[in-house]
Design a protein around this motif. Sequence first.
Motif, PDB file in Angstrom:
ATOM      1  N   PRO A   1       6.202 -15.668  -8.462  1.00 32.70           N
ATOM      2  CA  PRO A   1       5.686 -15.070  -9.620  1.00 32.70           C
ATOM      3  C   PRO A   1       5.072 -13.688  -9.042  1.00 32.70           C
ATOM      4  O   PRO A   1       4.642 -13.732  -8.058  1.00 32.70           O
ATOM      5  N   MET A   2       5.250 -12.739  -9.857  1.00 37.72           N
ATOM      6  CA  MET A   2       4.839 -11.198  -9.392  1.00 37.72           C
ATOM      7  C   MET A   2       3.114 -11.336  -9.503  1.00 37.72           C
ATOM      8  O   MET A   2       2.924 -11.820 -10.526  1.00 37.72           O
ATOM      9  N   THR A   3       2.541 -10.781  -8.577  1.00 36.95           N
ATOM     10  CA  THR A   3       1.097 -10.629  -8.673  1.00 36.95           C
ATOM     11  C   THR A   3       1.104  -9.329  -9.586  1.00 36.95           C
ATOM     12  O   THR A   3       1.874  -8.566 -10.104  1.00 36.95           O
TER      13      THR A   3
ATOM     14  N   THR B   1      -5.776  -3.344  -9.018  1.00 36.42           N
ATOM     15  CA  THR B   1      -4.612  -2.437  -8.441  1.00 36.42           C
ATOM     16  C   THR B   1      -3.726  -2.134  -9.790  1.00 36.42           C
ATOM     17  O   THR B   1      -3.688  -0.925 -10.173  1.00 36.42           O
ATOM     18  N   LEU B   2      -3.470  -2.946 -10.541  1.00 41.27           N
ATOM     19  CA  LEU B   2      -2.842  -2.814 -12.003  1.00 41.27           C
ATOM     20  C   LEU B   2      -3.935  -1.958 -12.852  1.00 41.27           C
ATOM     21  O   LEU B   2      -3.189  -0.778 -13.581  1.00 41.27           O
TER      22      LEU B   2
ATOM     23  N   SER C   1       0.735  -1.149   0.152  1.00 47.56           N
ATOM     24  CA  SER C   1      -0.014  -0.114  -0.007  1.00 47.56           C
ATOM     25  C   SER C   1       0.827   1.301   0.026  1.00 47.56           C
ATOM     26  O   SER C   1       0.651   2.313  -0.648  1.00 47.56           O
ATOM     27  N   ASN C   2       1.926   1.078   0.839  1.00 52.51           N
ATOM     28  CA  ASN C   2       2.669   2.409   0.729  1.00 52.51           C
ATOM     29  C   ASN C   2       3.332   2.634  -0.583  1.00 52.51           C
ATOM     30  O   ASN C   2       3.464   4.075  -0.955  1.00 52.51           O
ATOM     31  N   LEU C   3       3.766   1.704  -1.350  1.00 50.49           N
ATOM     32  CA  LEU C   3       4.542   1.920  -2.533  1.00 50.49           C
ATOM     33  C   LEU C   3       3.333   2.383  -3.701  1.00 50.49           C
ATOM     34  O   LEU C   3       3.583   3.229  -4.337  1.00 50.49           O
ATOM     35  N   LEU C   4       2.237   1.606  -3.399  1.00 45.49           N
ATOM     36  CA  LEU C   4       1.115   2.111  -4.519  1.00 45.49           C
ATOM     37  C   LEU C   4       0.664   3.555  -4.315  1.00 45.49           C
ATOM     38  O   LEU C   4       0.479   3.984  -5.255  1.00 45.49           O
TER      39      LEU C   4
ATOM     40  N   GLY D   1       2.471  -4.068 -11.723  1.00 44.32           N
ATOM     41  CA  GLY D   1       2.143  -2.682 -11.979  1.00 44.32           C
ATOM     42  C   GLY D   1       3.224  -1.701 -11.359  1.00 44.32           C
ATOM     43  O   GLY D   1       3.511  -0.767 -12.155  1.00 44.32           O
ATOM     44  N   LEU D   2       3.636  -2.018 -10.290  1.00 42.60           N
ATOM     45  CA  LEU D   2       4.734  -1.217  -9.322  1.00 42.60           C
ATOM     46  C   LEU D   2       5.998  -1.141 -10.171  1.00 42.60           C
ATOM     47  O   LEU D   2       6.744  -0.207 -10.322  1.00 42.60           O
ATOM     48  N   LEU D   3       6.202  -2.392 -10.874  1.00 36.83           N
ATOM     49  CA  LEU D   3       7.448  -2.496 -11.649  1.00 36.83           C
ATOM     50  C   LEU D   3       7.439  -1.641 -12.629  1.00 36.83           C
ATOM     51  O   LEU D   3       8.500  -0.671 -13.009  1.00 36.83           O
TER      52      LEU D   3
END
Length: 509
Positions: A347-349, A384-385, A49-52, A354-356
């Motif tokens: 695997p990435m969610t 989120t994405l 959440s903080n990064l998002l 999206g953060l990447l």
Amino acid sequence: MKFNIIGEGCLFAAVLLLLLLLQTASTSASAQASPAVLSEWMFAKPRHSNLLKDALRGQTPNDEPADIWSPLPDQGWRPCGECTKSSGKPANSSGYLQVFLDGGLNQQRMGICDAVAVAKILNATLVIPLLEVNPVWQDSSSFEEIFDVDHFIDVLKDDISIVKELPYEYSWSTREFYATAIRETRVKNAPVHASDHWYTENVSPVLQSYGIAAISPFSHRLAFDNMPVDLQRLRCKVNFQALTFVPHIRALGNALVTRLQFPSSTNAPEHGILQDFSHRRNPREPRKFVVLHLRFDKDMAAHSACDFGGGKAEKLALARYRQVVWQGRVLNSQFTDEELRSQGRCPMTPEEVGLLLAALGFDNSTRLYLASHKVYGGRARLSTLKKLFPLMEDKKSLASLEERSRIKGKASLLAALDYYISMHSDIFVSASPGNMHNALVGHRTYESLKTIRPNMALLGQLFLNKNMSWADFRQEVVEGHQHRHGQLRLKKPKQSIYTYPAPDCMCRG
């Protein structure tokens, strides 16, 4: 008046009773629903959440680095001219070669390339390979339904003989024939990554005796190392030139690519009529777009043995699924989530992907095409994405029901469409390794196209740090991906030429 009051009371009681019955049925159904269903749809909450929050706040088009869309610099390698030349076709065939290919589209694609090479080794006539029904996706699509057969035969006509079906005297050689008993014409002991000499020593005698040999299983049955140069070049020729998709896949792919490039004027038609935009001259510059291959299905989530933030219910459901499917044979399950993530084995969610992308410099104006099958967690996982990239599209959003009717429920054709669009994108990003990843990384390397390969170990470690600021995260991501934008990597021993086409398929100069 009294009658009306009583009537209204009866009506109210009836409605209340109906609601209670519905609630009871819903509760009963929920109780019977598997924990896997509940965990997939109810617990997909953001984990970072903080990064998002900071990523959403800082997402403006002005933040996008100027070179993010720049093409790859010239690396001094080109597709070898010899790939298009034939080494000559033998005057007399030694017999007919059949192969039975299992797996998904891209595993079968590699098997087809190997089958051509084995036919060349044996001086045999290749029968168009038979594709087995995929046990996971239950797809029965044939070679002819996926690939352009006439183009395939024409490109390879000077290299080997190819027939669409066996002549009448060999018509008995079928999948059903080999399933009922041991047959002398079937070769089923071909080792994984067998040498060319193995085929001449073990399959040639079968051809000489019976005029036909059927190899099953055949996936990964030809080595990548210590092969004659002309044989390697032939495999490259098959993969990069002979295998093209059927016309209706290419037509739909061209239409969707154009809708991504010119979104305002080429939206999917309301009445489902496929429009061909391939010859349209649009005065505006086409918009650039990214294809994201998001491999985050239930099988991968369970097999990884990683924690995806769904709490105890999700962990239990995935563990139960893992036990049913693999009976305790998943080695990852003996490690902790932290160990797996730090090694880049999770695997990435969709949220993490999206953060990447946001950290690399893509913003909320980026056109993103999602190439994926069924995402574990559905829309909840993708939300989120979608927040980060509101211009995200996929097959359903870009194509009408009528356009999709010919590929509906056919995993191989759906994957073929995604493959075609991926090869026409400005940038391709694959969230996790796999056959689709390997095939497209190799093909885009061959064509010198930009491809971002996530640094899974680095990202796993960064996502474990819950106190990292967005600025630090972004800096680490950018620095950790400087040399992962599609720069050519030479093939090492035991690696696949379909993933690493240089130096076997490419030459300097």
